[in-house]
Design a protein around this motif. Sequence first.
Motif, PDB file in Angstrom:
ATOM      1  N   ALA A 246      46.262  33.125  44.752  1.00  0.00           N
ATOM      2  CA  ALA A 246      47.437  34.597  44.787  1.00  0.00           C
ATOM      3  C   ALA A 246      46.168  35.047  45.359  1.00  0.00           C
ATOM      4  N   GLU A 247      44.889  35.503  44.495  1.00  0.00           N
ATOM      5  CA  GLU A 247      43.908  36.780  44.999  1.00  0.00           C
ATOM      6  C   GLU A 247      43.461  36.694  47.063  1.00  0.00           C
ATOM      7  N   GLY A 248      43.523  35.022  47.512  1.00  0.00           N
ATOM      8  CA  GLY A 248      42.337  35.237  47.957  1.00  0.00           C
ATOM      9  C   GLY A 248      43.630  34.841  49.128  1.00  0.00           C
ATOM     10  N   VAL A 249      45.118  34.721  49.188  1.00  0.00           N
ATOM     11  CA  VAL A 249      45.586  35.042  50.228  1.00  0.00           C
ATOM     12  C   VAL A 249      46.302  36.796  50.173  1.00  0.00           C
ATOM     13  N   ALA A 250      46.219  37.128  48.778  1.00  0.00           N
ATOM     14  CA  ALA A 250      46.314  39.285  49.286  1.00  0.00           C
ATOM     15  C   ALA A 250      45.102  39.158  49.455  1.00  0.00           C
ATOM     16  N   ALA A 251      44.170  39.335  49.548  1.00  0.00           N
ATOM     17  CA  ALA A 251      43.601  39.719  49.892  1.00  0.00           C
ATOM     18  C   ALA A 251      43.342  39.665  52.000  1.00  0.00           C
ATOM     19  N   PHE A 252      43.493  38.675  52.306  1.00  0.00           N
ATOM     20  CA  PHE A 252      43.677  38.509  53.497  1.00  0.00           C
ATOM     21  C   PHE A 252      44.954  39.191  54.204  1.00  0.00           C
ATOM     22  N   LYS A 253      45.907  39.066  53.695  1.00  0.00           N
ATOM     23  CA  LYS A 253      46.997  40.171  53.429  1.00  0.00           C
ATOM     24  C   LYS A 253      46.665  41.816  53.568  1.00  0.00           C
ATOM     25  N   GLU A 254      45.707  41.896  52.836  1.00  0.00           N
ATOM     26  CA  GLU A 254      45.551  43.891  52.831  1.00  0.00           C
ATOM     27  C   GLU A 254      43.740  44.223  54.307  1.00  0.00           C
ATOM     28  N   LYS A 255      44.124  42.756  54.155  1.00  0.00           N
ATOM     29  CA  LYS A 255      42.638  42.947  54.819  1.00  0.00           C
ATOM     30  C   LYS A 255      41.749  43.621  54.198  1.00  0.00           C
ATOM     31  N   ARG A 256      41.623  42.905  52.880  1.00  0.00           N
ATOM     32  CA  ARG A 256      40.147  43.603  51.946  1.00  0.00           C
ATOM     33  C   ARG A 256      39.314  42.133  51.356  1.00  0.00           C
ATOM     34  N   LEU A 257      38.468  42.178  50.788  1.00  0.00           N
ATOM     35  CA  LEU A 257      37.148  41.228  50.538  1.00  0.00           C
ATOM     36  C   LEU A 257      38.602  40.905  49.279  1.00  0.00           C
ATOM     37  N   ALA A 258      38.695  39.895  48.579  1.00  0.00           N
ATOM     38  CA  ALA A 258      38.551  38.790  47.812  1.00  0.00           C
ATOM     39  C   ALA A 258      37.731  39.319  46.810  1.00  0.00           C
ATOM     40  N   HIS A 259      38.415  39.058  45.576  1.00  0.00           N
ATOM     41  CA  HIS A 259      37.599  39.053  43.943  1.00  0.00           C
ATOM     42  C   HIS A 259      37.856  38.120  43.464  1.00  0.00           C
TER      43      HIS A 259
END
Length: 263
Positions: A246-259
């Motif tokens: 969920a974090e990886g996909v959210a980070a991709f959509k928000e164009k940020r690094l995943a934590h």
Amino acid sequence: MSELTILFEHAHAVARITLNRPERLNAFTQTMHEALRAAFDQAENNPATRVIVLAASGRGFCAGQDLADEGVDPTKGEVSLHHTLESNYKPLITRIANAKVPVIAAVNGVAAGAGVSLALACDFVVAAQSASFGLAFAKIGLIPDAGSTYFLPRALGTPLALGYALTGEKLPAERAAQLGMIWKCVPDADFKEAVNTLSMQLAASAPRAMQAIKSMLRASGGLSLGQSLDAETAIQDALGKSVDYAEGVAAFKEKRLAHFSGR
Ligand code: LHQ
């Protein structure tokens, strides 16, 4: 003689284990094996560990078995190599291959004999340009051990594995990288930085995915296509429910690094 045969540090999710018998090019003794096991325990029992770096002191990486150590020196009487292989090398190699986190071998200089096996058991080998790999076994009347008969043909193909194992000819790091036996060969001046960059990159990656990637790829030689597809489906289904997906996909959509949390 150095007092501590193994050094251990833990910082920023990276456990760094350093072979520390530089005066013997970090050749393995019984004492060093025991200390190495303790260091792996320490690294693996810490939930904050996301990557293990296996490094070495001095100018060499590891010259394999210390040929003067008690129990292996045939000039002092008959030896049984069964004991040290069963109780030291086999658990070490298995442990590295099965470790939940990626293990990087930071090969600063010469690796020989079981020192080559040790490096090849790791998930990544980053070598300095001045490093080399020597399958010195046949030169002393032995066969490649500690996993080398398994790793070498897989890494080099049978013809080159046979050639290097039968001749004991040194394989320079640059050539080893060209042949695909190791991940990377870098100029000596860039070696530390290259190891640090890779370890930080892995430390920031999704832990459960890395563990599953490692175990699937290491098992793939023994699986059929159908078995691989089935195992991929089961693992992917479980990972699809993870917090990290969920974090990886959210980070991709928000164009940020995943934590990634590892959950
Ligand atoms: C060493 C060693 C060493 C002790 C350098 N032992 N002192 C076998 C048996 C049991 C069960 C498990 O599995 C195995 C598998 C094996 O690992 S068998 C293969 C063992 N390794 C070797 O045969 C390599 C022996 N070493 C070498 O051929 C050379 O040292 C290499 C090519 C690695 C490096 O050469 P140089 O850069 O010229 O260094 P050096 O030879 O001058 O070594 C520095 C010192 O380290 C020297 O001691 P000294 O007192 O003269 O300064 C060496 O005697 C010592 N050393 N390897 N395995």
